[in-house]
Design a protein around this motif. Structure first.
Motif, PDB file in Angstrom:
ATOM      1  N   TRP A 297      -4.150  -5.760  -1.023  1.00 16.72           N
ATOM      2  CA  TRP A 297      -3.662  -4.379  -1.047  1.00 16.72           C
ATOM      3  C   TRP A 297      -4.550  -3.473  -0.198  1.00 16.72           C
ATOM      4  O   TRP A 297      -4.060  -2.670   0.599  1.00 16.72           O
ATOM      5  N   ARG A 300      -4.010  -4.092   3.387  1.00 18.83           N
ATOM      6  CA  ARG A 300      -2.710  -3.595   3.853  1.00 18.83           C
ATOM      7  C   ARG A 300      -2.665  -2.076   3.984  1.00 18.83           C
ATOM      8  O   ARG A 300      -2.070  -1.547   4.917  1.00 18.83           O
ATOM      9  N   THR A 301      -3.293  -1.359   3.056  1.00 19.24           N
ATOM     10  CA  THR A 301      -3.125   0.095   2.989  1.00 19.24           C
ATOM     11  C   THR A 301      -4.412   0.894   3.134  1.00 19.24           C
ATOM     12  O   THR A 301      -4.374   2.060   3.528  1.00 19.24           O
ATOM     13  N   GLN A 340       4.743  -1.593  -4.265  1.00 20.35           N
ATOM     14  CA  GLN A 340       3.819  -1.922  -3.172  1.00 20.35           C
ATOM     15  C   GLN A 340       4.435  -1.604  -1.810  1.00 20.35           C
ATOM     16  O   GLN A 340       3.803  -0.969  -0.952  1.00 20.35           O
ATOM     17  N   ASN A 341       5.667  -2.052  -1.613  1.00 22.38           N
ATOM     18  CA  ASN A 341       6.315  -1.852  -0.319  1.00 22.38           C
ATOM     19  C   ASN A 341       6.555  -0.379  -0.021  1.00 22.38           C
ATOM     20  O   ASN A 341       6.347   0.081   1.104  1.00 22.38           O
ATOM     21  N   ALA A 344       3.165   1.512   0.686  1.00 23.55           N
ATOM     22  CA  ALA A 344       2.649   1.133   1.998  1.00 23.55           C
ATOM     23  C   ALA A 344       3.456   1.789   3.111  1.00 23.55           C
ATOM     24  O   ALA A 344       2.891   2.298   4.094  1.00 23.55           O
ATOM     25  N   ASN A 348       1.672   4.585   5.502  1.00 24.58           N
ATOM     26  CA  ASN A 348       1.551   4.281   6.920  1.00 24.58           C
ATOM     27  C   ASN A 348       2.230   5.349   7.780  1.00 24.58           C
ATOM     28  O   ASN A 348       1.719   5.721   8.843  1.00 24.58           O
ATOM     29  N   ASN A 353      -4.142   5.712   5.600  1.00 20.53           N
ATOM     30  CA  ASN A 353      -5.260   4.780   5.500  1.00 20.53           C
ATOM     31  C   ASN A 353      -6.550   5.459   5.952  1.00 20.53           C
ATOM     32  O   ASN A 353      -6.706   5.786   7.132  1.00 20.53           O
TER      33      ASN A 353
END
Length: 360
Positions: A297, A300-301, A340-341, A344, A348, A353
């Motif tokens: 995680w 990813r983020t 989660q999807n 993110a 983004n 981030n």
């Protein structure tokens, strides 16, 4: 002859004076025009940079994942298996108190392990952050979140308050002369973060209480190794109740936004916790907030986050926003797939981030 030379000199000086006057006058006229031109050039970027369209971004992410159906509800707690898997709500709250949301914002799910963040924060508020560091620790265990092996490995040390042994221990550390006093303090604390009084989903509390024998064993082990000082079964019971508190996506987003805003609820304006403790809370979330997939995680983020098996996930972009999504179906690690999807995707799009910086 002399008078002629003098006259020519006077005419020359007069012509020079006239030329200077013309030049100065032209500058006076041109100066404001140039200044206005320069000013308009500077103003143009400010007018163009109206900022990201938060609501459009939230709506687009919601629409992108609305009809996906990956994962399944947690079923080791019977009440969670009965929750509508189609519940899907998204909320983002900026640190200046603006709310952007869509989807199901009224259905309450149980907060579950997201509660660990705020109970840990309560202990830090009462006893200082070293109370957490010096008791259960702040390290990832490398084991599953309900591991008994992790307790035995270091006799209850070298773990964190996001896994069951550390979380139950953190609950035992909240001050109070009775169970009721401890519980009311915890519930009121959660409500300050959420901006409204919260209540327990009694069907979930009953269901969890009937199936939490492993957590009782973990509590007894932490008591045996001296991390829980007294009444381990009460600590387990209070922990079970805190996991059963009902929250909406908007509630969770406001709780997250309070962490993003240095401990001050950006909607109510209340300073809920000390600003200096916030980095410690976020650090533990970053390293251990999404069970065994915490590293994935963060990779990813870049966002400190916390999930719960009730289907909620919160994430914090420090100084900018808190975001939450509720969607009960989970992946194999116990984290909501849609949440989660969606988080993110939104983060983004907003450049959330904190590690993603542009060179100067």
């Amino acid at each position: 002859m002399h008078w002629l030379i003098q006259r020519l000199r006077l005419r020359k000086h007069a012509m020079i004076a006239i030329a200077i006057a013309i030049a100065v006058g032209a500058g006076a006229v041109a100066g404001p025009a140039l200044a206005a031109k320069s000013s308009s050039k500077k103003a143009a970027p400010a007018a163009a940079a109206a900022g990201p369209a938060y609501q459009d971004i939230v709506n687009a992410a919601y629409a992108k994942f609305k009809d996906t159906h990956e994962g399944k509800n947690a079923d080791y707690i019977p009440a969670l298996a009965k929750v509508d898997p189609n519940v899907y709500g998204v909320a983002l709250i900026t640190t200046d108190g603006k709310v952007y949301s869509t989807g199901d914002l009224t259905t309450q799910v149980s907060i579950q392990s997201i509660s660990k963040v705020f109970t840990m924060a309560r202990v830090m508020e009462e006893q200082g952050p070293d109370a957490i560091l010096n008791n259960m620790g702040v390290d990832a265990t490398g084991q599953v979140f309900n591991s008994i092996v992790a307790v035995e490995q270091y006799k209850g040390s070298e773990m964190n308050a996001m896994v069951y042994p550390g979380a139950i221990t953190a609950t035992s550390m909240v001050s109070g002369s009775s169970r009721d006093e401890i519980w009311n303090k915890i519930l009121g604390w959660y409500g300050d973060f959420a901006g409204r009084p919260l209540t327990v989903l009694n069907d979930v509390f009953k269901s969890e209480s009937e199936t939490n024998q492993r957590n009782q064993a973990i509590a007894m082990l932490m008591y045996a190794y001296g991390h829980i000082k007294d009444n381990p079964l009460q600590a387990c019971d209070v922990y079970t109740e805190q996991c059963s508190v009902g929250v909406t996506a908007k509630d969770l987003a406001e709780m997250a936004a309070t962490l993003a805003n240095g401990g001050k609820n950006p909607v109510t304006g209340k300073q809920v916790m000390k600003t200096e403790n916030i980095p410690k809370v976020l650090a533990v979330m970053a390293t251990a907030g999404l069970y065994d997939d915490s590293g994935k995680w963060l990779y990813r983020t870049g966002l400190p986050g916390k999930s719960g098996v009730g289907g909620g996930i919160i994430a914090i972009c420090p100084g900018k926003f808190g975001i939450a999504v509720v969607s009960p179906p989970l992946d194999a690690a116990g984290n909501s797939v849609k949440a989660q999807n969606t988080i993110a995707e939104i983060s983004n799009a907003l450049g959330g981030n904190p590690y993603a910086v542009k060179p100067r």
